[in-house]
Design a protein around this motif. Structure first.
Motif, PDB file in Angstrom:
ATOM      1  N   LYS A  12       2.877   9.859   4.188  1.00 48.53           N
ATOM      2  CA  LYS A  12       3.439   8.918   5.145  1.00 48.53           C
ATOM      3  C   LYS A  12       4.491   8.067   4.414  1.00 48.53           C
ATOM      4  O   LYS A  12       5.673   8.130   4.720  1.00 48.53           O
ATOM      5  N   ASP A  13       4.034   7.303   3.437  1.00 46.04           N
ATOM      6  CA  ASP A  13       4.988   6.509   2.655  1.00 46.04           C
ATOM      7  C   ASP A  13       5.651   7.364   1.580  1.00 46.04           C
ATOM      8  O   ASP A  13       6.782   7.101   1.181  1.00 46.04           O
ATOM      9  N   LYS A  59       0.929  14.846  -1.141  1.00 49.64           N
ATOM     10  CA  LYS A  59      -0.486  14.475  -1.196  1.00 49.64           C
ATOM     11  C   LYS A  59      -0.814  14.059  -2.621  1.00 49.64           C
ATOM     12  O   LYS A  59      -0.415  14.726  -3.577  1.00 49.64           O
ATOM     13  N   LEU A 106       0.826  -1.210   0.000  1.00 46.69           N
ATOM     14  CA  LEU A 106       0.000   0.000   0.000  1.00 46.69           C
ATOM     15  C   LEU A 106       0.858   1.257   0.000  1.00 46.69           C
ATOM     16  O   LEU A 106       2.046   1.196   0.318  1.00 46.69           O
ATOM     17  N   VAL A 107       0.226   2.359  -0.334  1.00 41.24           N
ATOM     18  CA  VAL A 107       0.881   3.678  -0.269  1.00 41.24           C
ATOM     19  C   VAL A 107      -0.051   4.621   0.465  1.00 41.24           C
ATOM     20  O   VAL A 107      -1.226   4.739   0.081  1.00 41.24           O
ATOM     21  N   GLU A 108       0.435   5.294   1.481  1.00 41.80           N
ATOM     22  CA  GLU A 108      -0.350   6.341   2.138  1.00 41.80           C
ATOM     23  C   GLU A 108       0.331   7.682   1.888  1.00 41.80           C
ATOM     24  O   GLU A 108       1.542   7.820   2.085  1.00 41.80           O
ATOM     25  N   GLU A 109      -0.462   8.658   1.442  1.00 39.68           N
ATOM     26  CA  GLU A 109       0.087   9.984   1.152  1.00 39.68           C
ATOM     27  C   GLU A 109       0.633  10.624   2.423  1.00 39.68           C
ATOM     28  O   GLU A 109       0.102  10.395   3.509  1.00 39.68           O
TER      29      GLU A 109
END
Ligand code: TYD
Length: 134
Positions: A28-29, A33, A23-26
């Motif tokens: 954060k990873d 944005k 997964l990719v979180e804006e």
């Protein structure tokens, strides 16, 4: 936050006998944005994508399937990143000349972008790009 160097970012990997999940979180990873998501597929052998820079847009490129290379050039030096697994991706800051090439059959490139599509954000001329970056 805008970084000044392209870099490989390892993504979270949830291993499972039933199949793995990443997964990719804006913010954060990846350091931006996500404003836009697109993907590149069915690339004929030998084709090159890109060959341009963005003034503002930052991107994160993941190879979801197959393999391809991304060449990133800051105007003075260029670096080739080979992408071939879906649990990491390449972060490219704004102001980099970039090309995607050596696509394997059935490769699938996912691109997360920090801005709306805007043709005026592109620099298509390498010499102008070098002047812009000076
Ligand atoms: P382009 O960014 O030049 O692709 P590449 O860098 O892979 O060579 O885009 C190709 C075409 O797609 C161009 O006509 C613009 C259009 N396009 C959009 O309409 N919206 C988008 O978000 C993107 C990335 C491209």
């Amino acid at each position: 936050m805008i970084e000044d160097k392209p870099r490989i970012i390892d993504l979270p990997k949830i291993l499972d006998d039933r199949g793995n999940l990443s997964l990719v979180e804006e913010l954060k990873d990846i350091p931006f944005k996500i404003r836009r998501t697109y993907w590149i597929y069915d690339v004929p052998g030998g084709e090159v994508r890109g060959g341009h820079a963005y003034k503002k847009n930052q991107e994160f490129i993941v190879c979801l399937s197959g393999s391809f290379d991304v060449v990133v050039d800051n105007g003075t030096e260029s670096k080739t990143f080979s992408l071939n697994r879906s649990y990491y991706g390449l972060y490219i800051p704004q102001g980099m000349w970039r090309q995607m090439l050596n696509f394997s059959t059935n490769s699938l490139a996912l691109v997360l972008a920090s801005t709306d599509f805007d043709k005026s954000d592109y620099i298509f001329d390498y010499e102008l790009f070098k002047d812009y970056n000076r």
